[in-house]
Design an enzyme around this catalytic site. Structure first.
Site, mmCIF file in Angstrom:
data_model
loop_
_atom_site.group_PDB
_atom_site.id
_atom_site.type_symbol
_atom_site.label_atom_id
_atom_site.label_comp_id
_atom_site.label_asym_id
_atom_site.label_seq_id
_atom_site.Cartn_x
_atom_site.Cartn_y
_atom_site.Cartn_z
ATOM 1 N N LYS A 70 37.299 -2.800 48.290
ATOM 2 C CA LYS A 70 36.657 -2.933 47.191
ATOM 3 C C LYS A 70 35.748 -4.200 47.189
ATOM 4 O O LYS A 70 34.631 -4.593 46.415
ATOM 5 C CB LYS A 70 37.567 -3.426 45.982
ATOM 6 C CG LYS A 70 38.265 -2.092 45.524
ATOM 7 C CD LYS A 70 37.256 -1.097 44.802
ATOM 8 C CE LYS A 70 37.863 0.197 44.777
ATOM 9 N NZ LYS A 70 36.867 0.942 45.473
ATOM 10 N N PRO A 93 41.694 -6.682 51.287
ATOM 11 C CA PRO A 93 40.754 -5.574 51.549
ATOM 12 C C PRO A 93 41.417 -4.006 51.562
ATOM 13 O O PRO A 93 40.894 -3.129 51.893
ATOM 14 C CB PRO A 93 40.346 -5.851 52.922
ATOM 15 C CG PRO A 93 41.404 -6.915 53.692
ATOM 16 C CD PRO A 93 41.922 -7.619 52.243
ATOM 17 N N TYR A 102 39.609 4.503 44.062
ATOM 18 C CA TYR A 102 39.249 4.306 45.418
ATOM 19 C C TYR A 102 37.761 4.466 45.811
ATOM 20 O O TYR A 102 36.950 3.920 46.274
ATOM 21 C CB TYR A 102 40.245 5.366 46.337
ATOM 22 C CG TYR A 102 39.759 4.777 47.954
ATOM 23 C CD1 TYR A 102 38.938 5.369 48.629
ATOM 24 C CD2 TYR A 102 40.739 3.979 48.506
ATOM 25 C CE1 TYR A 102 38.676 5.165 50.095
ATOM 26 C CE2 TYR A 102 40.637 3.306 49.655
ATOM 27 C CZ TYR A 102 39.607 4.068 50.449
ATOM 28 O OH TYR A 102 39.348 3.820 51.850
ATOM 29 N N TYR A 147 46.261 5.030 55.641
ATOM 30 C CA TYR A 147 46.821 3.727 54.933
ATOM 31 C C TYR A 147 48.423 3.932 55.179
ATOM 32 O O TYR A 147 48.713 4.745 54.813
ATOM 33 C CB TYR A 147 46.679 3.568 53.635
ATOM 34 C CG TYR A 147 45.261 3.079 53.580
ATOM 35 C CD1 TYR A 147 44.283 4.181 53.199
ATOM 36 C CD2 TYR A 147 44.842 1.778 53.059
ATOM 37 C CE1 TYR A 147 42.807 3.915 52.989
ATOM 38 C CE2 TYR A 147 43.396 1.496 52.817
ATOM 39 C CZ TYR A 147 42.586 2.341 52.740
ATOM 40 O OH TYR A 147 41.377 1.894 52.376
ATOM 41 N N HIS A 168 33.239 10.567 53.723
ATOM 42 C CA HIS A 168 34.616 10.886 53.654
ATOM 43 C C HIS A 168 35.343 11.399 52.220
ATOM 44 O O HIS A 168 35.131 10.701 51.099
ATOM 45 C CB HIS A 168 35.317 9.527 53.911
ATOM 46 C CG HIS A 168 35.522 9.306 55.649
ATOM 47 N ND1 HIS A 168 36.425 8.892 56.288
ATOM 48 C CD2 HIS A 168 34.555 9.816 56.445
ATOM 49 C CE1 HIS A 168 36.420 8.798 57.494
ATOM 50 N NE2 HIS A 168 35.377 9.204 57.644
HETATM 51 P P1 FAS Z 1 29.667 -13.234 52.345
HETATM 52 O O1 FAS Z 1 30.946 -14.149 52.584
HETATM 53 O O2 FAS Z 1 29.579 -12.263 53.119
HETATM 54 O O3 FAS Z 1 28.194 -13.947 52.453
HETATM 55 C C1 FAS Z 1 28.137 -15.510 51.910
HETATM 56 C C2 FAS Z 1 26.959 -16.076 52.937
HETATM 57 O O4 FAS Z 1 26.698 -17.408 52.252
HETATM 58 C C3 FAS Z 1 27.489 -16.160 54.263
HETATM 59 O O5 FAS Z 1 26.239 -15.597 55.148
HETATM 60 C C4 FAS Z 1 27.528 -17.632 54.334
HETATM 61 O O6 FAS Z 1 27.126 -18.247 55.639
HETATM 62 C C5 FAS Z 1 26.603 -18.156 53.312
HETATM 63 N N1 FAS Z 1 26.897 -19.563 52.586
HETATM 64 C C6 FAS Z 1 28.090 -20.121 52.510
HETATM 65 N N2 FAS Z 1 27.989 -21.278 51.997
HETATM 66 C C7 FAS Z 1 26.696 -21.831 51.943
HETATM 67 C C8 FAS Z 1 25.907 -22.929 51.833
HETATM 68 N N3 FAS Z 1 26.364 -24.020 51.489
HETATM 69 N N4 FAS Z 1 24.582 -22.815 51.679
HETATM 70 C C9 FAS Z 1 23.906 -21.716 52.329
HETATM 71 N N5 FAS Z 1 24.606 -20.634 52.686
HETATM 72 C C10 FAS Z 1 25.816 -20.448 52.585
HETATM 73 N N6 FAS Z 1 35.814 -6.392 52.285
HETATM 74 C C11 FAS Z 1 36.127 -4.924 52.404
HETATM 75 O O7 FAS Z 1 35.750 -4.288 51.471
HETATM 76 N N7 FAS Z 1 36.794 -4.417 53.423
HETATM 77 C C12 FAS Z 1 37.088 -5.422 54.443
HETATM 78 O O8 FAS Z 1 37.955 -5.035 55.277
HETATM 79 C C13 FAS Z 1 36.790 -6.777 54.258
HETATM 80 N N8 FAS Z 1 37.257 -7.436 55.310
HETATM 81 C C14 FAS Z 1 36.986 -8.810 55.153
HETATM 82 C C15 FAS Z 1 37.344 -9.717 56.394
HETATM 83 C C16 FAS Z 1 37.014 -11.151 56.292
HETATM 84 C C17 FAS Z 1 37.438 -12.170 57.155
HETATM 85 C C18 FAS Z 1 36.350 -11.558 55.304
HETATM 86 C C19 FAS Z 1 36.098 -13.111 54.778
HETATM 87 C C20 FAS Z 1 36.106 -10.774 54.087
HETATM 88 C C21 FAS Z 1 36.319 -9.342 53.926
HETATM 89 N N9 FAS Z 1 36.069 -8.538 53.113
HETATM 90 C C22 FAS Z 1 36.242 -7.066 53.227
HETATM 91 C C23 FAS Z 1 35.289 -8.624 52.059
HETATM 92 C C24 FAS Z 1 33.684 -8.999 52.466
HETATM 93 O O9 FAS Z 1 33.341 -7.787 52.950
HETATM 94 C C25 FAS Z 1 33.111 -9.530 51.209
HETATM 95 O O10 FAS Z 1 33.188 -8.827 50.071
HETATM 96 C C26 FAS Z 1 31.538 -9.375 51.448
HETATM 97 O O11 FAS Z 1 31.402 -10.090 52.689
HETATM 98 C C27 FAS Z 1 30.946 -10.002 50.399
HETATM 99 O O12 FAS Z 1 29.755 -10.374 50.479
HETATM 100 P P2 FAS Z 1 28.865 -11.766 49.914
HETATM 101 O O13 FAS Z 1 29.403 -12.013 48.622
HETATM 102 O O14 FAS Z 1 27.485 -11.738 50.301
HETATM 103 O O15 FAS Z 1 29.744 -13.131 50.739
HETATM 104 C C1 PHB Z 2 37.398 -1.123 57.348
HETATM 105 O O1 PHB Z 2 36.851 -0.097 58.100
HETATM 106 O O2 PHB Z 2 36.906 -2.246 57.872
HETATM 107 C C2 PHB Z 2 38.073 -1.026 56.192
HETATM 108 C C3 PHB Z 2 38.156 0.309 55.562
HETATM 109 C C4 PHB Z 2 38.982 0.244 54.580
HETATM 110 C C5 PHB Z 2 39.681 -0.856 53.845
HETATM 111 C C6 PHB Z 2 39.548 -2.061 54.202
HETATM 112 C C7 PHB Z 2 38.787 -2.282 55.681
HETATM 113 O O3 PHB Z 2 40.508 -0.594 52.758
#
Ligand code: FAS
Ligand code: PHB
Length: 400
Positions: free
Chosen positions: A297, A293, A385, A201, A72
């Site tokens: 980032k 989000p 971005y 957006y 993109h």
């Molecule tokens: P994660 O949370 O992905 O992974 C952590 C792992 O550790 C999990 O698998 C968990 O089960 C495990 N864990 C936790 N406690 C533990 C323990 N005590 N023992 C062993 N394992 C354990 N980012 C975007 O850029 N765009 C988005 O749209 C977006 N939407 C999101 C929506 C939600 C609901 C959430 C919570 C986050 C979102 N994010 C988004 C951010 C997301 O993408 C995170 O930045 C990304 O998952 C980060 O990855 P990790 O740091 O690996 O953490």
């Molecule tokens: C997504 O596609 O999940 C998405 C893309 C851009 C954002 C947040 C989420 O800023």
């Protein structure tokens, strides 16, 4: 059992670190409290910065991202019912982002780890970190009810916001900074073609909208909703109706609706924990920081933390230098705070706050108009971005 690096968490941060360390010949074990299916079932991020794709390249797991990811070169801002394209490519001298779901990144990393026969202990219960401020840290956990101990040189806390690692740093050492937003994002995934070729957006009187995608046949939409909303309050029909009301008839000429594959509400917060290292424990990804989000980032920050930690570990084991270990936290936090600022700014600009008021709405309108009229302002948006440089070019080149 013993390993060099114990990784807590098999999300994108833990899996990417494990793969990079493996490629460098550094033994590691991942402990994950959920099942692989549960980890893959979480629908989250969708946009990768070039720095994240570069790290996937370095890890040898980027083939599908290059084949199936969508390049993109721009995004759209929509306000007052009008759409305005931000030409990321032109404004950043050629940079772009790749639309490729976090689920697919996780799947690619899981497949690579399984193919390499590396150890990932799923359904690890009661993980406890011990001796993090000694030269002999260890991780205790239960598997199938049996107490186990993993001895190691270092522990990488990649266990997300609700994990155990950050909480293992002494309270008198840890400093946290937080802002909780008075709304959440209701996300929907559906196998329908996206409403537009690029992300939209939208700042609307009824609240923020993001039109995103996973492919040319799978769309991802987000609606700003009150924190009191529950996902069961939102039928598919109610979701599509609200989306139409917010986007308006003109945009909806190309809207295709259909049954949801997934719906969830994510709360929005800005959060940073400092320092990101204490003794032999390193925090990476959501374990150390959370961003709203809006700026896409979250996943990208997790990747850059992992890049810096990979460099610290290879310096230690291969170069016999602890330079990377000593400056890990400072290098990560410089990039983290920059992304925190951008994500906070972009969220504040585009969302409807309870206390915005008439003056606040005028300020949002003035800044949005300034953004699309001023090349400097739109360049600042574009460079944040697509992602600020990691200054790891030497590393990526040296170890490719
Ligand atoms: P994660 O949370 O992905 O992974 C952590 C792992 O550790 C999990 O698998 C968990 O089960 C495990 N864990 C936790 N406690 C533990 C323990 N005590 N023992 C062993 N394992 C354990 N980012 C975007 O850029 N765009 C988005 O749209 C977006 N939407 C999101 C929506 C939600 C609901 C959430 C919570 C986050 C979102 N994010 C988004 C951010 C997301 O993408 C995170 O930045 C990304 O998952 C980060 O990855 P990790 O740091 O690996 O953490
Ligand atoms: C997504 O596609 O999940 C998405 C893309 C851009 C954002 C947040 C989420 O800023």
């Amino acid at each position: 059992m013993r390993t060099k690096v114990a990784i807590i968490g098999a999300g994108p941060a833990g899996l990417l670190l494990g793969q990079l360390l493996h490629k460098a010949g550094i033994d590691n074990v991942i402990l994950e409290r959920q099942t692989p299916e549960y980890v893959l079932g979480r629908i989250r991020a969708g946009v990768l910065e070039k720095t994240a794709v570069d790290l996937l390249d370095l890890a040898g797991v980027s083939e599908r991202a290059h084949q199936e990811g969508l390049v993109h070169e721009g995004i759209e801002l929509m306000f007052d019912g009008a759409r305005h394209r931000i030409d990321l490519q032109e404004l950043t001298g050629g940079k772009h982002v790749t639309v490729y779901g976090q689920t697919e990144v996780t799947r690619d990393l899981m497949d690579a780890r399984n193919n390499a026969g590396l150890s990932t202990i799923y359904e690890a219960e009661g993980v406890q970190l011990e001796g993090i401020d000694t030269n002999a840290p260890q991780v205790r956990y239960r598997q199938n009810g049996v107490e186990q101990t993993l001895q190691c040189d270092f522990i990488a806390g990649c266990d997300g916001f609700h994990g155990v690692s950050r909480k293992s740093i002494p309270a008198d050492v840890l400093r946290t900074y937080e802002r909780v937003y008075p709304f959440g994002w209701l996300g929907m995934l559906a196998d329908v073609p996206p409403v537009s070729d690029e992300l939209i957006y939208a700042h609307t009187p009824r609240g923020f909208v993001l039109c995103s995608m996973r492919s040319e046949t799978r769309s991802r939409y987000y609606l700003q909703v009150p924190l009191t909303d529950k996902v069961e309050d939102w039928s598919d029909e109610a979701f599509w109706d609200e989306l139409r009301l917010r986007l308006g008839a003109d945009v909806c000429k190309t809207l295709v609706t259909g049954p949801s594959l997934e719906k969830s509400i994510a709360p929005l917060r800005s959060f940073v924990a400092e320092p990101m290292r204490h003794g032999r424990l390193f925090l990476a990804g959501d374990a150390a920081h959370i961003v709203p989000p809006t700026g896409a980032k979250g996943l990208n920050l997790a990747a850059s933390d992992v890049g810096f930690l990979y460099e610290a570990m290879t310096d230690h084991y291969l170069e016999r230098s602890d330079r990377g270990i000593e400056n890990y936290s400072q290098r990560c936090l410089e990039r983290v705070w920059s992304a925190e600022r951008f994500s906070w700014w972009f969220t504040t600009l585009t969302h409807k706050f309870p206390d915005t008021g008439e003056f606040g709405l005028k300020m949002q309108a003035a800044e949005l108009n300034y953004l699309i009229k001023s090349r400097s302002a739109s360049s600042a948006l574009a460079e944040n971005y697509v992602g600020l440089p990691m200054r790891m070019e030497d590393l990526l080149a040296a170890r490719a």
